[in-house]
Design a protein around this motif. Structure first.
Motif, PDB file in Angstrom:
ATOM      1  N   TRP A 261      -3.550 -17.932  -3.931  1.00 41.72           N
ATOM      2  CA  TRP A 261      -2.549 -17.219  -3.137  1.00 41.72           C
ATOM      3  C   TRP A 261      -2.096 -15.931  -3.834  1.00 41.72           C
ATOM      4  O   TRP A 261      -1.834 -14.929  -3.176  1.00 41.72           O
ATOM      5  N   GLU A 262      -2.049 -15.954  -5.173  1.00 40.99           N
ATOM      6  CA  GLU A 262      -1.725 -14.721  -5.877  1.00 40.99           C
ATOM      7  C   GLU A 262      -2.829 -13.678  -5.694  1.00 40.99           C
ATOM      8  O   GLU A 262      -2.551 -12.484  -5.555  1.00 40.99           O
ATOM      9  N   ALA A 263      -4.060 -14.142  -5.658  1.00 39.59           N
ATOM     10  CA  ALA A 263      -5.168 -13.207  -5.438  1.00 39.59           C
ATOM     11  C   ALA A 263      -5.083 -12.579  -4.047  1.00 39.59           C
ATOM     12  O   ALA A 263      -5.330 -11.380  -3.869  1.00 39.59           O
ATOM     13  N   GLN A 264      -4.711 -13.380  -3.056  1.00 39.45           N
ATOM     14  CA  GLN A 264      -4.564 -12.823  -1.711  1.00 39.45           C
ATOM     15  C   GLN A 264      -3.402 -11.830  -1.647  1.00 39.45           C
ATOM     16  O   GLN A 264      -3.487 -10.799  -0.977  1.00 39.45           O
ATOM     17  N   ARG A 265      -2.311 -12.133  -2.338  1.00 39.63           N
ATOM     18  CA  ARG A 265      -1.170 -11.221  -2.339  1.00 39.63           C
ATOM     19  C   ARG A 265      -1.521  -9.901  -3.023  1.00 39.63           C
ATOM     20  O   ARG A 265      -1.150  -8.810  -2.551  1.00 39.63           O
ATOM     21  N   ILE A 266      -2.283  -9.994  -4.104  1.00 39.76           N
ATOM     22  CA  ILE A 266      -2.692  -8.772  -4.804  1.00 39.76           C
ATOM     23  C   ILE A 266      -3.635  -7.943  -3.939  1.00 39.76           C
ATOM     24  O   ILE A 266      -3.521  -6.710  -3.867  1.00 39.76           O
ATOM     25  N   MET A 267      -4.578  -8.613  -3.255  1.00 35.68           N
ATOM     26  CA  MET A 267      -5.486  -7.874  -2.389  1.00 35.68           C
ATOM     27  C   MET A 267      -4.746  -7.240  -1.226  1.00 35.68           C
ATOM     28  O   MET A 267      -5.126  -6.156  -0.747  1.00 35.68           O
ATOM     29  N   HIS A 268      -3.667  -7.866  -0.751  1.00 35.76           N
ATOM     30  CA  HIS A 268      -2.867  -7.269   0.310  1.00 35.76           C
ATOM     31  C   HIS A 268      -2.213  -5.966  -0.174  1.00 35.76           C
ATOM     32  O   HIS A 268      -2.183  -4.952   0.549  1.00 35.76           O
ATOM     33  N   ARG A 271      -5.005  -3.245  -0.540  1.00 33.55           N
ATOM     34  CA  ARG A 271      -5.372  -2.632   0.737  1.00 33.55           C
ATOM     35  C   ARG A 271      -4.308  -1.635   1.187  1.00 33.55           C
ATOM     36  O   ARG A 271      -4.632  -0.572   1.750  1.00 33.55           O
ATOM     37  N   ALA A 272      -3.032  -1.985   0.977  1.00 28.97           N
ATOM     38  CA  ALA A 272      -1.962  -1.060   1.358  1.00 28.97           C
ATOM     39  C   ALA A 272      -2.022   0.226   0.544  1.00 28.97           C
ATOM     40  O   ALA A 272      -1.759   1.323   1.055  1.00 28.97           O
ATOM     41  N   ILE A 273      -2.382   0.114  -0.730  1.00 30.77           N
ATOM     42  CA  ILE A 273      -2.513   1.311  -1.563  1.00 30.77           C
ATOM     43  C   ILE A 273      -3.682   2.162  -1.086  1.00 30.77           C
ATOM     44  O   ILE A 273      -3.597   3.396  -1.022  1.00 30.77           O
ATOM     45  N   ILE A 278       1.347   2.396   0.638  1.00 27.32           N
ATOM     46  CA  ILE A 278       2.094   2.247  -0.620  1.00 27.32           C
ATOM     47  C   ILE A 278       1.567   3.293  -1.589  1.00 27.32           C
ATOM     48  O   ILE A 278       0.356   3.370  -1.832  1.00 27.32           O
ATOM     49  N   VAL A 279       2.494   4.103  -2.128  1.00 27.93           N
ATOM     50  CA  VAL A 279       2.126   5.129  -3.105  1.00 27.93           C
ATOM     51  C   VAL A 279       2.668   4.685  -4.454  1.00 27.93           C
ATOM     52  O   VAL A 279       3.885   4.587  -4.647  1.00 27.93           O
ATOM     53  N   PRO A 280       1.838   4.372  -5.420  1.00 24.17           N
ATOM     54  CA  PRO A 280       2.337   3.922  -6.729  1.00 24.17           C
ATOM     55  C   PRO A 280       3.091   5.041  -7.442  1.00 24.17           C
ATOM     56  O   PRO A 280       2.682   6.209  -7.451  1.00 24.17           O
ATOM     57  N   GLY A 281       4.226   4.690  -8.049  1.00 24.65           N
ATOM     58  CA  GLY A 281       5.013   5.638  -8.825  1.00 24.65           C
ATOM     59  C   GLY A 281       5.913   6.527  -8.007  1.00 24.65           C
ATOM     60  O   GLY A 281       6.635   7.357  -8.569  1.00 24.65           O
ATOM     61  N   LYS A 282       5.909   6.413  -6.693  1.00 30.02           N
ATOM     62  CA  LYS A 282       6.749   7.257  -5.841  1.00 30.02           C
ATOM     63  C   LYS A 282       7.989   6.475  -5.423  1.00 30.02           C
ATOM     64  O   LYS A 282       7.881   5.354  -4.940  1.00 30.02           O
ATOM     65  N   LYS A 283       9.142   7.091  -5.621  1.00 31.73           N
ATOM     66  CA  LYS A 283      10.386   6.438  -5.274  1.00 31.73           C
ATOM     67  C   LYS A 283      10.670   6.637  -3.790  1.00 31.73           C
ATOM     68  O   LYS A 283      10.383   7.684  -3.215  1.00 31.73           O
ATOM     69  N   ALA A 284      11.260   5.630  -3.193  1.00 33.80           N
ATOM     70  CA  ALA A 284      11.547   5.682  -1.762  1.00 33.80           C
ATOM     71  C   ALA A 284      12.740   6.600  -1.502  1.00 33.80           C
ATOM     72  O   ALA A 284      13.720   6.622  -2.262  1.00 33.80           O
TER      73      ALA A 284
END
Length: 755
Positions: A261-268, A271-273, A278-284
């Protein structure tokens, strides 16, 4: 024990008894009986002591016969070594090596002697024989015949059944016939409780305890009478959870199991990245989030990635049948109840029978309540519920549009005439080009001529062998029939044609005998006067059995097939010259059928797997058709010449378009057994196939002149023609040359006409 003699000029080494830790080999005593076993006597400083006098006394106890035999055996080898009469049974230490045996010393002064003048030697005792049975081990209870884990059938042709641990053969016990077994059973009172052990090769008498054990097993009880099946449970492990682990060492990395389940959450998240959501390092941006407004009543919602929750369907509401006091029309009769009980549970319209009670108190508890609730839970748990987009596809559009068979008439539908007269299976039939007569060949060694309209048998020819194939000359100006029987091909005339046609036929045969050439591939012979009066004109002898004959459209050439003929499996004969030609030096496989093209100088050769097309004019290979089948049985060419059909023994009918491809255009599978023959109609767009299940399938096959249109193939009728006899049904079928009729013959010795 025989005394071993020392060879001449051999002096044993002196013995030094001062060294106790070292073994000394004084001599090797090998007699005739123990030579094969390789027994060797060693003398050791650590062994028990024995005197030479003791050895001499042992030799005195041997019988005289052994001594004589030993002397005879060694008389040829040792010349001049005779033992004096006074010294045969006793040896003293004073003897020289030449006069004594191996126990004599070397004569040196360094030998140690006793006070009485005797020599003391140290002799090592031989090892005991290997005993495979140990009293302290229970492995000896398996079997006394320890031949090892070897199959018994290895020794079927030998008198022994194995070998002992010492390498000796274990002989088989003598076995008598059934009479000896019966007499031994009468004499032995323990026969009824004896069983034969195949491993030990002997009968074992069962004891009373073993008989009681067998009775208990047959009753379904435990073999051991002292066993208790209801012993109390022994708690070998504690049911309490231990807080303190057995070891405080940290878990090694090799025991780490990644979470699914952790692997599925990471793959989710990955995919968003990738999609940019989802932009890594960007503040909302909080202000942007606060300024987003949307209508809660808007129907156009954006699709979500997650699976939407779908509530399970509700259980159906009770109906009148489930009432405790239903109306009379809902109560089943006794016949309906019996039919409901005979029906399988999964096929029943309802899982209960409606009953009527006077009041609610008399209603009993429902015995399937828990089972139905459990099934409901299984349905909710195992059946997935996902929103899927429905494809609006019309199912009828997926079905190919074929015309109605009624619009494709005429084609044969009903049985018109049955021709009876043969006494064995009929392998082949052929129709006169004018459509008036029918000829048939059977395994009863006869050929019969029939009148089609009346069904009468007009003439019968008898031959020495069964008729394998028969065909009528397609030229209307000639009245000739070619038939194959064993290794011969006969040309006959029925003498039923007009005088002009009959005279032209006789003139052709007479011209052939006048201009006949020397034969190299087949032997052409004239019939006798008796056979000539019956209508036989020519007899052609081949080397192997002939299975098929076919005519050229002009009626002068005909080809024969001999599958076992190797290089002469295909022969082309010219009737006007009496000539037989071999067009192929080597056959490309086992030839099954051949055929001439109806309009072009092409020649088709069908082997087991392929069909090869040759140009007879240029003598070149044109094309190879590959039907992708195991064994081709028959071949037929369309009258236009651009299409052909192939029947196979693996129940397939393949339609080939010569201008399209070397692969089949259509493959039809309408037969349940092997296809024996296929045939095209010469005028109507019809073709047929017959098989071993006794049926004849009629197809509509329209070939268009427009090259952009594919042939139209429609199955129109299945005729139940013949009965299956010895696994064979309909063996041959052929269309009428002018009418939409079909003739078929089969293993039931009948010919049938369908119109």
């Amino acid at each position: 024990m025989k005394r071993a003699r020392t060879p001449q000029k051999s002096h044993p080494a002196p013995i030094d008894p001062s060294t106790d830790d070292e073994e000394y080999t004084l001599a090797e005593i090998v007699d005739d009986d123990s030579a094969s076993d390789g027994d060797t006597v060693f003398f050791s400083a650590e062994s028990d002591t024995e005197e030479v006098d003791g050895i001499n006394s042992a030799s005195e106890e041997e019988p005289a016969e052994d001594e004589d035999e030993g002397d005879d055996d060694e008389g040829d080898e040792d010349e001049g070594d005779e033992i004096p009469e006074g010294d045969e049974d006793e040896f003293s230490s004073d003897q020289s090596p030449e006069e004594g045996d191996e126990f004599a010393s070397s004569g040196d002064d360094e030998e140690e002697e006793e006070d009485d003048g005797t020599v003391r030697v140290l002799r090592k005792k031989p090892l005991p024989e290997i005993d495979p049975v140990y009293d302290e081990d229970t492995s000896d209870e398996e079997t006394a015949n320890t031949v090892g884990n070897v199959p018994k059938e290895w020794y079927d042709e030998f008198p022994h059944s194995g070998y002992t641990v010492d390498g000796k053969k274990i002989m088989k016990s003598a076995k008598g016939d059934q009479l000896d077994a019966f007499l031994s059973a009468m004499d032995d009172p323990d026969t009824w409780r004896s069983v034969y052990d195949n491993l030990e090769d002997r009968n074992i008498v069962l004891t009373k305890e073993e008989l009681e054990m067998i009775k208990r097993i047959q009753k379904g009880d435990f073999a051991d009478p002292t066993s208790n099946p209801y012993e109390p449970t022994v708690e070998w492990f504690s049911s309490k959870t231990q807080i303190t682990p057995l070891s405080a060492a940290p878990e090694p990395k090799r025991r780490f199991i990644p979470s699914k389940w952790e692997a599925q959450r990471i793959m989710h998240i990955v995919r968003a990245i990738r999609q940019g959501r989802i932009v890594p390092g960007k503040k909302a941006d909080k202000k942007k989030q606060q300024s987003q407004f949307y209508s809660i009543w808007d129907d156009a919602t954006e699709p979500t990635d997650r699976i939407m929750h779908i509530p399970p369907p509700k259980a159906s509401l009770p109906e009148h049948e489930e009432s405790y006091n239903p109306p009379e029309e809902y109560l089943p009769t006794q016949q309906e109840i019996e039919e409901w009980e005979k029906t399988d549970p999964q096929d029943r319209p309802r899982n209960f029978v409606p009953k009527k009670y006077n009041n609610l108190r008399n209603v009993p508890g429902y015995n399937r309540f828990i089972q139905e609730r459990f099934d409901r839970c299984l349905d909710l748990y195992l059946c997935p519920r996902v929103i899927k987009k429905k494809l609006n596809i019309d199912p009828e559009s997926l079905i190919p549009k074929l015309p109605n068979p009624r619009d494709l008439q005429p084609f044969p539908t009903t049985l018109a005439i049955t021709y009876k007269g043969h006494t064995a299976r009929i392998r082949s039939i052929s129709i006169d080009p004018t459509g008036q007569y029918l000829v048939s060949g059977s395994d009863d060694n006869t050929v019969r001529l029939w009148e089609i309209v009346s069904g009468r048998c007009l003439k019968t020819w008898t031959f020495d062998e069964p008729i394998t194939f028969i065909t009528w000359n397609p030229n209307k100006a000639l009245s000739l029939i070619a038939l194959a029987s064993h290794t011969s091909v006969y040309i006959i005339t029925p003498k039923k044609a007009s005088p002009e046609i009959q005279s032209a036929t006789d003139a052709l045969i007479s011209h052939m005998w006048a201009n006949q050439t020397k034969h190299t591939n087949a032997e052409w012979t004239k019939p006798t006067d008796k056979h000539a009066a019956q209508g036989r004109l020519v007899t052609i002898r081949c080397e192997k059995n002939v299975t098929f004959v076919t005519w050229h459209r002009k009626g002068d050439y005909f080809a024969t097939v001999s599958p076992d003929g190797a290089s002469k499996s295909i022969l082309i004969h010219q009737l006007s010259k009496g000539l037989s030609q071999n067009p192929f030096r080597k056959a490309k496989g086992l030839v099954q059928r051949v055929s001439f093209h109806p309009t072009k100088p092409f020649f088709f050769v069908a082997t087991q797997r392929t069909v090869r097309v040759y140009n007879l004019q240029t003598q070149t290979h044109q094309k190879t058709l590959q039907p992708s089948t195991k064994w081709i049985s028959s071949l037929s060419i369309h009258p236009a010449g651009d299409n052909l059909i192939i029947g196979t023994y693996d129940k397939r009918l393949s339609w080939f378009d010569m201008d399209l491809s070397s692969k089949p255009y259509k493959t039809l599978r309408y037969h349940k057994q092997a296809i024996r023959n296929v045939s095209f109609h010469s005028r109507y767009p019809l073709f047929a196939s017959c098989g071993d299940e006794g049926s004849v399938n009629i197809f509509h096959g329209m070939v268009y002149n427009d090259l952009m249109m594919n042939p139209l193939i429609v199955p129109v009728k299945t005729l139940r023609a013949h009965e299956v006899v010895d696994g064979l049904g309909a063996l041959h079928c052929e269309f009428h040359p002018t009418q939409p009729w079909i003739f078929s013959c089969g293993a039931d010795a009948t010919i049938k006409l369908f119109s």
